[in-house]
Design an enzyme around this catalytic site. Structure first.
Site, PDB file in Angstrom:
ATOM      1  N   TYR A   1     -16.667 -64.472 -20.127  1.00 46.41           N
ATOM      2  CA  TYR A   1     -15.127 -64.845 -19.090  1.00 46.41           C
ATOM      3  C   TYR A   1     -14.559 -65.972 -19.128  1.00 46.41           C
ATOM      4  CZ  TYR A   1     -12.479 -64.007 -14.954  1.00 46.41           C
ATOM      5  OH  TYR A   1     -10.492 -64.340 -14.152  1.00 46.41           O
TER       6      TYR A   1
ATOM      7  N   GLU B   1      -6.443 -64.179 -18.557  1.00 48.28           N
ATOM      8  CA  GLU B   1      -7.397 -63.833 -18.770  1.00 48.28           C
ATOM      9  C   GLU B   1      -8.016 -63.961 -19.654  1.00 48.28           C
ATOM     10  OE1 GLU B   1      -9.439 -62.293 -14.858  1.00 48.28           O
ATOM     11  OE2 GLU B   1      -8.500 -60.261 -16.302  1.00 48.28           O
TER      12      GLU B   1
END
Length: 403
Positions: free
Chosen positions: A123, A211
């Site tokens: 992530y 993101e």
């Protein structure tokens, strides 16, 4: 390792784009991605998959919400016929994810992407930390999961890095993050390149969020953005007409679009008490006090310091158009805004739409006595309040009694 930023899901007005659009912007800034095409029909999906080649494809629903995989919006296909079948099933469906609400969002377009064998998922995101007023990286070796879930169950897996605005995002910082995630050798260097590309995209486009979840690594050590989400601050879009053109208005809330046309700051929430306030800070305080007295705000709505009667009327109609609203609290401090103008707008809107829910009004400031007189003489069942606490208590009680 460090803290996860306590950021709100609603951080002012932001503009979202689709995954395939985000990846196009990222690729321009040097971020590696898998090749893919957007498609609008099952036939086009099949054609795009054939153009990509190979024997594995991913068919992805394109909506402005996360959690598409959990909702069944991402499908693997091992043949062209399977690509077309998945496309037919997804297009037109209302995809429900944790971020869409129970009604879901209609799927109008798809992204057909190359498939690959993954070794590990990570992530990576960039956002502005309001506590430091700096761009901040949040990264984790637990990709493919909601970052909130990782923070709650495995906080030691979260890395946060504050980027000095004068030094920027250096190659050293990028490599430090890669090593911190456990990447080594070729994969670490490729991940560092991806991170630098994400930072360049964030800064060049004045984004509020970039993101990548997940950042994917293959067995060969290649690293790329498997998914991508970018949002932009609406107030910066006048400098980026190319980004404005990427907006998909069908994905945006109609009430929020209408509010923007009338210079109103409006964000729909999940409560049942509508709020009409002048000033963003006062609006936030009003919502807080409503919750303090046991109620739930249905919206954030700032009419601004110099709103006209027409704008106030439009604001009132926006609130009443929400079927969940069971009461309205108007909280106005008349500095630049005159209380009599607000009162005229309230009366005009209430008469125009036919008021059927309790209405509490707290006015203070310029021409307050005239404003109160206009409300009192209107013949409408408007409940006056002396201060914000009194107003919140009255609207919460009125809604309970009317239920």
């Amino acid at each position: 390792m460090g803290r996860v930023l306590k950021t709100s899901k609603k951080q002012g007005i932001t503009v979202k784009i689709h995954e395939y659009q985000a990846k196009e912007l990222l690729e321009k800034c040097g971020t590696p991605i898998l090749k893919g095409y957007v498609a609008y029909t099952p036939e086009e999906a099949r054609q795009k998959a054939e153009a990509l080649g190979g024997d594995l494809w991913v068919v992805k629903a394109q909506i402005h919400a996360g959690g598409r995989g959990k909702g069944g919006g991402i499908k693997l296909a091992k043949s062209l016929d399977e690509v077309a079948a998945h496309a037919k099933a997804l297009l037109g469906m209302h995809l429900v994810t944790p971020q869409t609400g129970p009604d879901g969002q209609e799927v109008r377009r798809l992204y057909i992407e190359q498939g690959c064998a993954l070794e590990k998922e990570y992530y990576f995101s960039l956002l502005v930390d309001r506590a430091t007023s700096c761009v901040t990286v949040i990264a984790s070796s637990c990709g493919g999961m909601d970052i909130e879930e990782v923070a709650a169950t495995m906080p030691d897996k979260i890395m946060t890095v504050t980027i000095d605005p004068f030094l920027g995002f250096s190659g050293y910082t990028a490599r430090k993050i890669a090593f911190g995630l456990g990447l080594t050798g070729k994969a670490a260097l490729k991940a560092a390149t991806l991170f630098e590309g994400c930072y360049k995209c964030f800064m060049d486009n004045e984004a509020s969020l970039v993101e990548i979840n997940p950042v994917a690594m293959t067995k060969q050590g290649d690293v790329f953005a498997l998914d991508a989400k970018i949002t932009f601050e609406e107030n910066a879009l006048f400098r980026h007409p190319d980004l404005e053109a990427l907006r998909d208005l069908a994905e945006e809330d109609p009430a929020e679009r209408e509010a923007a046309k009338n210079a109103l700051s409006y964000i729909k929430l999940d409560g049942n008490i509508g709020c009409l306030v002048n000033g963003a800070g006062l609006a936030m305080a009003t919502m807080d006090v409503i919750k303090l007295y046991g109620g739930e705000p249905a919206n954030f709505l700032d009419v601004g310091g110099g709103a006209t009667r027409e704008r106030v009327t439009t604001a009132f109609k926006l609130i009443l158009a929400d079927k969940n609203v069971e009461g309205i609290l108007v909280n106005i401090f008349g500095g630049i805004m005159r209380c009599d103008i607000i009162a005229e707008g309230i009366v005009a809107a209430a008469r125009d739409v036919g008021m059927t829910v309790p209405l509490v009004v707290r006015l203070e400031g310029t021409n307050v006595d005239l404003g109160k007189k206009i409300l009192a003489d209107s013949g409408l069942p408007i409940i006056p309040a002396s201060d914000l606490g009194d107003a919140a208590a009255q609207i919460v009680n009125a809604v309970k009694e009317a239920a």
